[in-house]
Design an enzyme around this catalytic site. Structure first.
Site, PDB file in Angstrom:
ATOM      1  CD1 TRP A 343       6.689  34.688 -40.662  1.00  0.00           C
ATOM      2  CD2 TRP A 343       6.378  36.185 -43.598  1.00  0.00           C
ATOM      3  NE1 TRP A 343       5.382  34.980 -41.874  1.00  0.00           N
ATOM      4  CE2 TRP A 343       5.298  35.505 -42.520  1.00  0.00           C
ATOM      5  CE3 TRP A 343       6.902  37.204 -43.945  1.00  0.00           C
ATOM      6  CZ2 TRP A 343       3.952  35.794 -43.009  1.00  0.00           C
ATOM      7  CZ3 TRP A 343       5.406  37.273 -44.856  1.00  0.00           C
ATOM      8  CH2 TRP A 343       3.919  37.505 -44.766  1.00  0.00           C
ATOM      9  CG  HIS A 344       9.057  38.573 -46.230  1.00  0.00           C
ATOM     10  ND1 HIS A 344       9.713  39.454 -45.573  1.00  0.00           N
ATOM     11  CD2 HIS A 344       7.695  39.397 -46.714  1.00  0.00           C
ATOM     12  CE1 HIS A 344       8.402  40.437 -45.710  1.00  0.00           C
ATOM     13  NE2 HIS A 344       7.415  40.300 -46.319  1.00  0.00           N
ATOM     14  N   GLY A 345      11.116  34.265 -46.614  1.00  0.00           N
ATOM     15  CA  GLY A 345      11.458  33.365 -47.864  1.00  0.00           C
ATOM     16  C   GLY A 345      12.942  33.097 -47.279  1.00  0.00           C
TER      17      GLY A 345
END
Lengths: 499, 77
Positions: A343-345
């Site tokens: 989700w963070h990247g």
């Protein structure tokens, strides 16, 4: 009188410019927000006028920060609104399920395309499965946040724990609402939509809390986070091998504080601004560094994301794997934190970050019985000593994750650990204090403020609430002046805008 | 009303001596009922009553009162 005004330049202010964003801490935003408050006040009697004012302002805000990607936001809003309402009304369970899956595929498909296509191509290249050129895909700012907001609506309707709204206008405000569109909190439709439907009441306490939060947010984000980030943390993490282990360690202590102040400061601003408009957003942080375990930390850090994943991913997975008992929960943890990482990247560092945290949680889950037995035997259960010990251990476990999270590649992370464990040179600490005295003071101040008991926060908040409006405005003005005094030359976007 | 039987299952699973359960009590208000223990409580209820919950049914439950209702409907069927 107006002969000196260049109207073309003035007009440019309202057009999307990738170099000039409209963040909360810019003077242009401040000016526009005051104008919005005046219009909002003038339209106080009409619910519809208020909602349309907010929708219009929110769309402009999003357009100023992401250009024509607001069309994608429109698309996501329409699709989730209509699919959500259709699936709620569907008579057969099969059709309900089909519509639900369709919504998930579209939401995750859009998110995946914009966020992970190039990462996927890079993996294929690394596996020698072909030679793919990266595609020219820009990440629409806020997509991870508003997609999760949209999904919460569809998921709650599928579970049957909320009624759908029949108003596309109300749902649009939920999706477009400018205070939380760029970086959360990822509010739930079930909490937000009733607020849109009911009359807005802004109490004296709300205003006091809003002013307090906006002041805290500006100080945390623009003074502490930006200063220690630019003047110390960024330098070390750019070339860790140029610095000693003690400096790498201090930069990591600094980074943990920076990312907290950056994100929670931004969240304070978002919650405060929303409160002034009469909307209550969910809390996102609860003194995370006081956590006594990694599980406790995830109940205190980015709460809107962690509860989202807990409710919509971990719990359903845990239910499906319940036959495997505790091991089923461990598998659910790994899958959930794989999602947290991604989700963070799209970077291996985030995948490893998720892996580190899932390992902590799984080990903690599998050993909890034995640890409890040891604490009982040593008569430590419930003691202050144990609590402090757990806080220190947890904090340093989190730092390991923070190193990987901050590093631009796994190699950088490896270099940071290498310096800390093989090139420490503790005596450099005293030189560092002299050379980086302002950074040192801000790091110390930041941590002290973090550990201040909530009761004191509450007292300050009450004091502001009871102050006359002039004093409140004055306090805010002083904080804004302080921010402009220490502000770095270039506007620093919130770290979480990249996610 | 929360039945004695359900109360006892929860107390036993969470190692509690007593707790004042009300219909509107939510899991996070009960000491030790965290996201890890949640599944143990659900499994203990399924075993004791010899019933089987569907994933969606459990996700929908908001408080202990609703959990009791769900168990009652399962027992009637």
């Amino acid at each position: 009188m107006f002969s000196n005004i260049d109207f073309n330049k003035l007009l440019q202010l309202f057009v999307y410019d990738p170099q000039d964003h409209l963040f909360f801490s810019t003077s242009f935003f401040l000016f526009l927000f005051l104008a919005l408050l005046i219009v909002y006040r003038l339209t106080a009697k009409s619910r519809n006028a208020k909602i349309f004012t907010l929708i219009f302002f929110s769309l402009f805000f999003y357009y100023k920060n992401s250009g024509y990607f607001f069309l994608l936001l429109f698309l996501s809003t329409f699709i989730n609104f209509y699919l959500g309402n259709l699936l709620y009304k569907a008579k057969s369970a099969g059709i309900k399920r089909l519509l639900f899956i369709l919504a998930l595929v579209i939401d995750l498909g859009l998110l995946g395309y914009f966020k992970y296509t190039n990462f996927f191509l890079r993996i294929l290249n690394d596996l020698h499965a072909g030679n793919f050129q990266p595609l020219d895909i820009l990440l629409p700012v806020g997509i991870s946040f508003y997609t999760f907001k949209a999904m919460s609506y569809v998921i709650e309707l599928y579970i049957g724990s909320m009624e759908p709204t029949n108003s596309l206008k109300d749902f649009s405000l939920y999706m477009f609402f400018f205070p939380n569109i760029l970086a959360g909190p990822i509010d739930r439709a079930v909490n937000f939509l009733p607020q849109v439907e009911n009359d807005i009441v802004i109490t004296k306490e709300d205003i006091g809390r809003a002013i307090f939060l906006i002041m805290c947010g500006l100080f945390k984000k623009n003074v502490i986070a930006d200063y220690i980030g630019i003047n110390f943390v960024d330098r070390v993490y750019q070339v860790p091998l140029r610095f000693t282990g003690v400096e790498n360690l201090l930069a990591t202590y600094g980074y943990a504080l920076q990312v907290y102040c950056d994100f929670s400061g931004y969240t304070d601003l978002a919650i405060g601004i929303a409160l002034l408009l009469g909307y209550k957003l969910m809390d996102n942080f609860n003194v995370p560094f006081i956590a006594t375990s990694v599980a406790d930390y995830w109940r205190r850090w980015h709460i809107s994301l962690s509860t989202w994943l807990l409710d919509y991913m971990f719990k359903p997975l845990q239910m499906s794997f319940r036959k495997w008992k505790i091991y089923g929960s461990a598998v659910a943890i790994f899958l959930t934190f794989f999602a947290v990482g991604l989700w963070h990247g799209a970077n291996w560092t985030y995948v490893v970050f998720g892996l580190i945290h899932s390992t902590y949680l799984a080990v903690s889950l599998l050993t909890i019985k034995y640890r409890k037995a040891i604490y009982d035997k040593l008569h430590l259960t419930g003691t202050k000593f144990l609590k402090v010990f757990q806080i220190i251990i947890t904090f340093h476990l989190l730092l390991v994750g923070a190193v990987v999270f901050r590093s631009d590649s796994l190699k950088t992370a490896k270099n940071v650990f290498h310096q800390i464990f093989h090139f420490f040179h503790g005596a450099v600490f005293f030189q560092w204090i002299q050379g980086y005295s302002k950074v040192a003071i801000l790091i110390l101040l930041g941590y002290i403020l973090h550990f201040i008991p909530k009761s004191i926060d509450k007292k300050v908040q009450n004091l502001i609430t009871e102050s006359p409006l002039v004093v409140q405005a004055l306090l805010l003005a002083v904080m804004i002046i302080v921010v402009f005094q220490v502000e770095s030359a270039q506007l620093q976007p919130v770290i979480y805008f990249n996610f | 009303m929360i039945s004695e039987r359900l109360q006892n299952i929860i107390l036993k699973e969470l190692n509690l001596n007593s707790f004042d359960f009300k219909d509107e009590t939510t899991a996070n208000q009960v000491p030790g009922w965290d996201s890890f223990n949640h599944i143990n409580v659900i499994l203990a209820i399924e075993k004791d009553y010899n019933i089987h919950f569907k994933g969606l049914e459990i996700l929908k439950v908001k408080n202990i009162g609703e959990l009791q209702k769900l168990i009652d409907t399962k027992l009637q069927n």
